[in-house]
Design a protein around this motif. Structure first.
Motif, PDB file in Angstrom:
ATOM      1  N   SER A   1      -2.309   6.385  -3.494  1.00 25.01           N
ATOM      2  CA  SER A   1      -1.780   7.668  -3.960  1.00 25.01           C
ATOM      3  C   SER A   1      -2.920   8.589  -4.399  1.00 25.01           C
ATOM      4  O   SER A   1      -2.959   9.779  -4.048  1.00 25.01           O
ATOM      5  CB  SER A   1      -0.818   7.423  -5.127  1.00 25.01           C
ATOM      6  OG  SER A   1      -0.377   8.629  -5.680  1.00 25.01           O
ATOM      7  N   GLY A   2      -3.882   8.021  -5.143  1.00 23.82           N
ATOM      8  CA  GLY A   2      -5.029   8.801  -5.590  1.00 23.82           C
ATOM      9  C   GLY A   2      -5.890   9.273  -4.433  1.00 23.82           C
ATOM     10  O   GLY A   2      -6.257  10.450  -4.346  1.00 23.82           O
ATOM     11  N   LEU A   3      -6.206   8.359  -3.502  1.00 19.25           N
ATOM     12  CA  LEU A   3      -7.058   8.702  -2.357  1.00 19.25           C
ATOM     13  C   LEU A   3      -6.412   9.781  -1.488  1.00 19.25           C
ATOM     14  O   LEU A   3      -7.077  10.725  -1.042  1.00 19.25           O
ATOM     15  CB  LEU A   3      -7.340   7.454  -1.516  1.00 19.25           C
ATOM     16  CG  LEU A   3      -8.258   6.394  -2.138  1.00 19.25           C
ATOM     17  CD1 LEU A   3      -8.274   5.138  -1.271  1.00 19.25           C
ATOM     18  CD2 LEU A   3      -9.677   6.935  -2.304  1.00 19.25           C
ATOM     19  N   LEU A   4      -5.102   9.641  -1.250  1.00 13.29           N
ATOM     20  CA  LEU A   4      -4.407  10.598  -0.377  1.00 13.29           C
ATOM     21  C   LEU A   4      -4.287  11.963  -1.049  1.00 13.29           C
ATOM     22  O   LEU A   4      -4.391  13.004  -0.395  1.00 13.29           O
ATOM     23  CB  LEU A   4      -3.030  10.050   0.004  1.00 13.29           C
ATOM     24  CG  LEU A   4      -3.050   8.748   0.826  1.00 13.29           C
ATOM     25  CD1 LEU A   4      -1.643   8.178   0.974  1.00 13.29           C
ATOM     26  CD2 LEU A   4      -3.683   8.959   2.197  1.00 13.29           C
ATOM     27  N   SER A   5      -4.087  11.976  -2.377  1.00 10.26           N
ATOM     28  CA  SER A   5      -4.021  13.251  -3.104  1.00 10.26           C
ATOM     29  C   SER A   5      -5.367  13.966  -3.054  1.00 10.26           C
ATOM     30  O   SER A   5      -5.434  15.184  -2.848  1.00 10.26           O
ATOM     31  CB  SER A   5      -3.607  13.010  -4.560  1.00 10.26           C
ATOM     32  OG  SER A   5      -2.319  12.458  -4.633  1.00 10.26           O
ATOM     33  N   VAL A   6      -6.450  13.190  -3.245  1.00  5.14           N
ATOM     34  CA  VAL A   6      -7.797  13.768  -3.178  1.00  5.14           C
ATOM     35  C   VAL A   6      -8.051  14.364  -1.793  1.00  5.14           C
ATOM     36  O   VAL A   6      -8.730  15.380  -1.650  1.00  5.14           O
ATOM     37  CB  VAL A   6      -8.870  12.711  -3.527  1.00  5.14           C
ATOM     38  CG1 VAL A   6     -10.271  13.220  -3.224  1.00  5.14           C
ATOM     39  CG2 VAL A   6      -8.763  12.319  -4.999  1.00  5.14           C
ATOM     40  N   ASP A   7      -7.475  13.737  -0.761  1.00  6.70           N
ATOM     41  CA  ASP A   7      -7.618  14.235   0.612  1.00  6.70           C
ATOM     42  C   ASP A   7      -6.822  15.516   0.863  1.00  6.70           C
ATOM     43  O   ASP A   7      -6.865  16.070   1.957  1.00  6.70           O
ATOM     44  CB  ASP A   7      -7.153  13.164   1.614  1.00  6.70           C
ATOM     45  CG  ASP A   7      -8.252  12.166   1.936  1.00  6.70           C
ATOM     46  OD1 ASP A   7      -9.365  12.322   1.402  1.00  6.70           O
ATOM     47  OD2 ASP A   7      -8.000  11.227   2.725  1.00  6.70           O
ATOM     48  N   GLY A   8      -6.049  15.943  -0.123  1.00  7.33           N
ATOM     49  CA  GLY A   8      -5.297  17.187   0.041  1.00  7.33           C
ATOM     50  C   GLY A   8      -3.878  17.006   0.526  1.00  7.33           C
ATOM     51  O   GLY A   8      -3.181  17.993   0.802  1.00  7.33           O
TER      52      GLY A   8
ATOM     53  N   MET B   1      -5.051   0.083   5.035  1.00  9.89           N
ATOM     54  CA  MET B   1      -3.879   0.958   4.979  1.00  9.89           C
ATOM     55  C   MET B   1      -4.307   2.428   4.988  1.00  9.89           C
ATOM     56  O   MET B   1      -3.696   3.254   5.672  1.00  9.89           O
ATOM     57  CB  MET B   1      -3.055   0.662   3.723  1.00  9.89           C
ATOM     58  CG  MET B   1      -2.314  -0.664   3.771  1.00  9.89           C
ATOM     59  SD  MET B   1      -1.443  -1.015   2.225  1.00  9.89           S
ATOM     60  CE  MET B   1      -0.124   0.202   2.270  1.00  9.89           C
ATOM     61  N   TYR B   2      -5.360   2.758   4.250  1.00 14.93           N
ATOM     62  CA  TYR B   2      -5.860   4.136   4.227  1.00 14.93           C
ATOM     63  C   TYR B   2      -6.224   4.598   5.639  1.00 14.93           C
ATOM     64  O   TYR B   2      -5.876   5.717   6.052  1.00 14.93           O
ATOM     65  CB  TYR B   2      -7.073   4.225   3.300  1.00 14.93           C
ATOM     66  CG  TYR B   2      -7.720   5.600   3.286  1.00 14.93           C
ATOM     67  CD1 TYR B   2      -7.238   6.609   2.463  1.00 14.93           C
ATOM     68  CD2 TYR B   2      -8.805   5.886   4.115  1.00 14.93           C
ATOM     69  CE1 TYR B   2      -7.813   7.875   2.456  1.00 14.93           C
ATOM     70  CE2 TYR B   2      -9.388   7.144   4.114  1.00 14.93           C
ATOM     71  CZ  TYR B   2      -8.889   8.131   3.284  1.00 14.93           C
ATOM     72  OH  TYR B   2      -9.460   9.366   3.300  1.00 14.93           O
ATOM     73  N   SER B   3      -6.906   3.721   6.380  1.00 16.98           N
ATOM     74  CA  SER B   3      -7.305   4.078   7.752  1.00 16.98           C
ATOM     75  C   SER B   3      -6.096   4.269   8.652  1.00 16.98           C
ATOM     76  O   SER B   3      -6.058   5.184   9.480  1.00 16.98           O
ATOM     77  CB  SER B   3      -8.231   2.996   8.329  1.00 16.98           C
ATOM     78  OG  SER B   3      -9.441   2.966   7.610  1.00 16.98           O
ATOM     79  N   MET B   4      -5.086   3.417   8.500  1.00 18.22           N
ATOM     80  CA  MET B   4      -3.871   3.549   9.314  1.00 18.22           C
ATOM     81  C   MET B   4      -3.126   4.849   8.985  1.00 18.22           C
ATOM     82  O   MET B   4      -2.607   5.516   9.869  1.00 18.22           O
ATOM     83  CB  MET B   4      -2.939   2.355   9.093  1.00 18.22           C
ATOM     84  CG  MET B   4      -3.357   1.090   9.814  1.00 18.22           C
ATOM     85  SD  MET B   4      -2.034  -0.149   9.830  1.00 18.22           S
ATOM     86  CE  MET B   4      -1.985  -0.647   8.117  1.00 18.22           C
ATOM     87  N   ILE B   5      -3.077   5.194   7.695  1.00 18.05           N
ATOM     88  CA  ILE B   5      -2.332   6.389   7.274  1.00 18.05           C
ATOM     89  C   ILE B   5      -3.037   7.671   7.705  1.00 18.05           C
ATOM     90  O   ILE B   5      -2.402   8.611   8.188  1.00 18.05           O
ATOM     91  CB  ILE B   5      -2.155   6.394   5.730  1.00 18.05           C
ATOM     92  CG1 ILE B   5      -1.281   5.219   5.299  1.00 18.05           C
ATOM     93  CG2 ILE B   5      -1.541   7.717   5.256  1.00 18.05           C
ATOM     94  CD1 ILE B   5      -1.389   4.891   3.816  1.00 18.05           C
ATOM     95  N   THR B   6      -4.356   7.707   7.542  1.00 16.65           N
ATOM     96  CA  THR B   6      -5.103   8.960   7.758  1.00 16.65           C
ATOM     97  C   THR B   6      -5.809   9.029   9.105  1.00 16.65           C
ATOM     98  O   THR B   6      -6.221  10.106   9.537  1.00 16.65           O
ATOM     99  CB  THR B   6      -6.178   9.136   6.664  1.00 16.65           C
ATOM    100  OG1 THR B   6      -7.126   8.057   6.782  1.00 16.65           O
ATOM    101  CG2 THR B   6      -5.561   9.106   5.276  1.00 16.65           C
TER     102      THR B   6
END
Length: 488
Positions: A64-71, A465-470
Motif C-alpha cells: 500500500s505504501g509503495l503503490l501510494s508513493v508511485d502515485g 507482487m510489486y513487480s506483478m502489479i506495476t
C-alpha cells in the motif's frame, strides 16, 4: 560503525536511516490512529481507485505504501478494528483473550500495556531487502531500531554462535582443527567473491556449479555444510545443495555484511516496541501520499465483471470501484490453496535463553538434519531491551513447519533449550498460497507467513507482487551507509 550507542538511555534515538532529523517527533500508535482517522472517508466508497488493498498485515501495508508513493490512488480496508492482521502485536490482556478465552493474566507478569507480543515475530537483516525498502520509502522516520544481540545454531545437541567470517570460523567450537582450516578457506573465497570480477571466481561459474559441488571443492563435512546452509545462508531445507551456488554465496555475503554493519553479535535489527510498529508506519506513509484507510469494514466482498476481472469491493452495501485488488489469503479463499501449516509455541520467561551469552534478543536455528526432520526449527527471543515486555521479562517463540498434529511434541527440541517458562501458549495456523492468474483477474494475493524468524522470504514475496502489479522492478539500490547511529 560503532554501536556502543546501544547502551544509551531508553529515550535516545538508537538507529537512524537516511536524512532523518533525529530531533523529529516519534509518532506512537495513538498518533498514527489519530492521523489516519482524519482521512476523508465519508465518500470514499463512492470513488474509483487504481488499487484496493484488503487487510493491514505487513505485506499489504508495505505494498500500500509503495503503490501510494508511485502515485496510484489506493483505498486500504480491513475487517478488523486494528492494524497488522496476522502480523499484529498483542498486549497481555489481548494475548490471554486470544489463547485462553476470557482468562485474566496473572498479576505477577506485570502490566498488560508493557507487552507487545508479535504474532509473526521476525528479525530484520541489517543489509537485507526490508531495510532497503525502509530507506527507499523513508518509512524509518516513524520507527526506532535496535541491534539484535545474538545469532546461534543448534549442532550436535548444543547451541553455538554462528561463525560468519574466516576469523570466526577459526575460533568456533563447531569444528575440529582441520575442518576449521578448510572452512576458513571457503569463507575467504565467499568474502572475496565479486560477481562482476572473474578474477575472484577461481575458474568457477557459480550460475552453473551447484552448491554441493562448490562445497565438495573445499572438502567440508556435513555438520559444517549444515550450519552454513541453514544458519548463514538461511535456506529452509536442503534443496539448495542441488541448485546453482551463486544464490548461497550471495546469502552468505549478505549475512557477513549485515553482521559487520552494526558490529554487534548478530546481523539482525528489530524495532523498539515490536513489529506492530511496521504495518502502521507503512500505513502512515500511504496516508501521507493520499491513501485512504478504513478499518472495521465487515465482509469486504470482492466483485468481478463478466470477464472475471476484479471491478470493486463491497462492504456494508456500498461498492468502491477499482482496477486491481491486493489482499491476504483470507479475503479470497477460493483463489488460494493450503500448502502447509506452522506450529509454534509462545513463551513468557524471566530469563534469557540459556547458552546464548545472556542475549536479551536472539535467534537460534535448529537445522532439520540435527533433529531428523524435513524442515528447520526456529527460536526467537526478545525482551524488555526492545520494549516488548516489562523489565526482567522475555518473550520466546519456537516455530517450525508442522509435520504432525501434535505441536507440543513436535516443538519439544526447541522448547527444551528455553529453560523454565512462566507461561506457554501453543498455536497452529495454516499456510496458503495463491493459485489464481493475476493477469486474468487482477487479484494479487500474498502468501501466508512461514515459520522463519527473519524477514528475507517475506520481502521476496512483497517485491514479486510489486513487480506483478506495476510491471516494474523496485529499485533498491539505496545508500545503505545512510544507516547511522544518532544521539539527541
Amino acid at each position: 560503525m560503532d554501536f556502543s550507542l546501544l547502551n544509551l538511555r531508553e529515550d535516545t534515538i538508537l538507529t537512524r536511516f537516511g536524512n532523518w532529523n533525529p530531533t523529529s517527533i516519534k509518532f506512537t500508535s495513538l498518533d498514527l490512529h489519530y492521523d489516519l482517522y482524519q482521512s476523508p472517508i465519508r465518500s470514499a466508497m463512492d470513488e474509483e481507485y487504481d488499487v484496493i488493498v484488503l487487510g493491514t498485515g505487513l505485506k499489504e501495508c508495505i505494498l500500500s505504501g509503495l503503490l501510494s508513493v508511485d502515485g496510484l490512488k489506493v483505498l486500504h480496508m480491513d475487517r478488523n478494528d486494528y492494524y497488522g492482521g496476522e502480523s499484529t502485536s498483542l498486549n497481555l490482556i489481548q494475548l490471554w483473550k486470544k489463547f485462553r478465552g476470557s482468562d485474566k493474566p496473572p498479576a505477577h507478569l506485570g502490566s498488560s500495556k508493557d507487552y507487545n507480543v508479535d504474532m509473526i515475530p521476525k528479525f530484520i537483516m541489517a543489509n537485507g531487502a526490508l531495510v532497503r525498502v525502509l530507506i527507499h520509502t523513508d518509512v524509518t522516520k516513524y520507527l526506532y531500531f535496535k541491534a539484535v544481540d545474538g545469532s546461534f545454531v543448534y549442532n550436535k545437541g548444543k547451541v553455538h554462535k554462528v561463525p560468519a567470517t574466516d576469523m570466526e570460523a577459526l575460533k568456533s567450537p563447531l569444528m575440529g582443527i582441520f575442518e576449521k582450516r578448510r572452512a576458513r578457506k571457503f569463507f575467504i573465497y565467499v568474502q572475496d567473491y565479486n560477481e562482476n570480477d572473474p578474477k575472484t571466481h577461481e575458474g568457477l561459474d557459480l550460475t552453473r556449479v551447484t552448491t554441493r559441488e562448490l562445497i565438495a571443492k573445499y572438502g567440508l563435512d556435513d555438520n559444517t555444510v549444515d550450519f552454513i546452509g541453514h544458519a548463514l545462508a538461511l535456506h529452509r531445507d536442503d534443496r539448495y545443495l542441488n541448485e546453482p551456488a551463486l544464490d548461497t554465496v550471495k546469502r552468505m555475503k549478505l549475512y557477513a555484511e549485515s553482521l559487520a554493519r552494526f558490529q554487534g553479535g548478530s546481523p539482525y535489527i528489530y524495532p523498539l516496541y515490536g513489529l506492530g510498529e511496521l504495518p502502521q508506519a507503512f500505513a502512515r506513509l500511504s496516508a501521507v501520499y493520499g491513501g485512504t484507510y478504513m478499518l472495521s469494514k465487515p465482509e469486504c466482498k470482492v466483485e468481478f465483471d463478466e470477464e472475471g476481472k476484479v471491478c470493486g469491493v463491497t462492504s456494508e452495501g456500498e461498492t468502491a470501484k477499482c482496477k486491481k485488488v491486493v489482499c491476504d489469503p483470507s479475503y479470497l479463499p477460493n483463489k488460494v490453496r493450503k500448502v502447509g501449516k506452522v506450529a509454534r509455541a509462545i513463551c513468557i520467561m524471566s530469563h534469557p535463553i540459556p547458552n546464548t551469552n545472556d542475549s536479551h534478543s536472539v535467534q537460534v536455528i535448529l537445522p532439520q538434519k540435527q533433529l531428523g526432520r524435513k524442515s528447520d526449527m526456529y527460536l526467537f527471543c526478545c525482551s524488555y531491551s526492545h520494549n516488548v515486555a516489562p523489565k526482567g521479562k522475555f518473550i520466546a517463540f519456537v516455530s517450525t513447519e508442522a509435520e504432525s498434529d501434535q505441536p507440543e511434541i513436535e516443538l519439544k527440541p526447541g522448547l527444551d533449550l528455553l529453560g523454565p517458562v512462566d507461561e506457554i501458549f501453543y498455536d497452529v495456523y495454516d499456510r496458503y498460497e495463491p493459485v489464481n492468474e493475476p493477469s486474468l483477474d487482477n487479484c494479487f494475493i500474498s502468501t501466508s507467513y512461514d515459520a522463519t524468524t527473519h524477514f528475507e522470504s517475506t520481502v521476496i514475496d512483497v517485491l514479486n507482487m510489486y513487480s506483478m502489479i506495476t510491471g516494474k522492478v523496485l529499485d533498491l539500490n539505496v545508500d545503505l551507509s545512510a544507516a547511522s547511529a544518532a544521539e539527541e
